[in-house]
Design an enzyme around this catalytic site. Structure first.
Site, PDB file in Angstrom:
ATOM      1  N   HIS A   1       0.820  -1.208   0.000  1.00  0.00           N
ATOM      2  CA  HIS A   1       0.000   0.000   0.000  1.00  0.00           C
ATOM      3  C   HIS A   1       0.860   1.268   0.000  1.00  0.00           C
ATOM      4  CE1 HIS A   1       0.991   0.795   4.216  1.00  0.00           C
ATOM      5  NE2 HIS A   1       0.863  -0.517   4.400  1.00  0.00           N
TER       6      HIS A   1
ATOM      7  N   GLU B   1      -2.212  -7.135   7.305  1.00  0.00           N
ATOM      8  CA  GLU B   1      -0.884  -7.114   7.905  1.00  0.00           C
ATOM      9  C   GLU B   1      -0.802  -8.084   9.085  1.00  0.00           C
ATOM     10  OE1 GLU B   1       2.145  -7.083   7.636  1.00  0.00           O
ATOM     11  OE2 GLU B   1       2.682  -4.956   7.438  1.00  0.00           O
TER      12      GLU B   1
END
Length: 228
Positions: A35, A109
């Site tokens: 990202h 994550e």
């Protein structure tokens, strides 16, 4: 956080190089993209909460650069984690290529557990101590208050199997630096562990693998630099 991984990874021994090739019939060709810069990255603190912080202005500009990089739209699916920063990074590509973003919850994550909110520069001695053991074969190691290596790999693999079941052969997957690097190091048959130290994934960096969830994966390319 990336700097902490670099420092911690210095103890690992480099593996083999990468092989660049087109996938054979039946193989998947997956492009993982980290990202863009999030408010969490800018704060210098570990933030693995869900939905988590949004992109900064810099992060949005990086997302637009990714859309330019992927402007040929030669992929058959766009996937993102359940964290807002990956979905926002995927949006310009989705808009340009007129393909929807599918959220896959297993792509998020690695959960920091008791280290949530602590300084990223300490992560090599705290948050990433267990994940680096996973790479070395000790998947029983657990991040205190979080997951072990078996659980992490299983949830990533389950999401990749979901992508396969949707018929995607050339998917673009927006995920997270730690998740991409650790899963790749754990999963491919030709890991180059020196990449963790010498070419860690910056925001909007890319890793490409080929293979299948059943037959395994090979590393095709690893570019730790931001997409431009």
């Amino acid at each position: 956080m990336i700097g902490a991984i670099v420092a911690a990874a210095a103890i690992l021994i480099a593996g083999g190089g990468t092989a660049v090739a087109e996938p054979h019939a039946g193989e998947m060709f997956l492009t993982f993209i980290r990202h863009g810069e999030s408010a969490g990255n800018a704060s210098g603190l570990i933030d693995t909460s869900t939905p988590g912080p949004e992109l900064t202005d810099k992060g949005w500009a990086q997302a637009e650069a990714v859309a330019g990089y992927l402007a040929d739209c030669k992929f058959d699916g766009i996937y993102a984690s359940k964290m807002i920063r990956t979905q926002q990074t995927a949006k310009p590509t989705s808009d340009r290529c007129r393909q929807p973003v599918t959220v896959e919850p297993g792509l998020h994550e690695i959960e920091a557990g008791i280290y949530e909110g602590q300084p990223e520069h300490d992560a090599g001695r705290t948050y990433f101590e267990a994940p680096l053991q996973w790479i070395q074969g000790n998947r029983d190691a657990r991040i205190p208050g979080s997951i072990n290596g078996h659980e992490f790999k299983q949830r990533m693999d389950d999401s990749l199997r979901d992508i396969q079941n949707r018929g995607s052969k050339r998917a673009t997957i927006f995920s997270h630096g730690g998740a991409i690097m650790i899963w790749t190091a754990m999963s491919v048959s030709n890991p180059d562990l020196s990449k963790l130290q010498n070419d860690p994934l910056q925001n909007t960096a890319r890793v490409v693998v080929k293979g299948t969830p059943d037959k395994g994966w090979k590393l095709v390319s690893w570019d730790g630099s931001p997409t431009t």
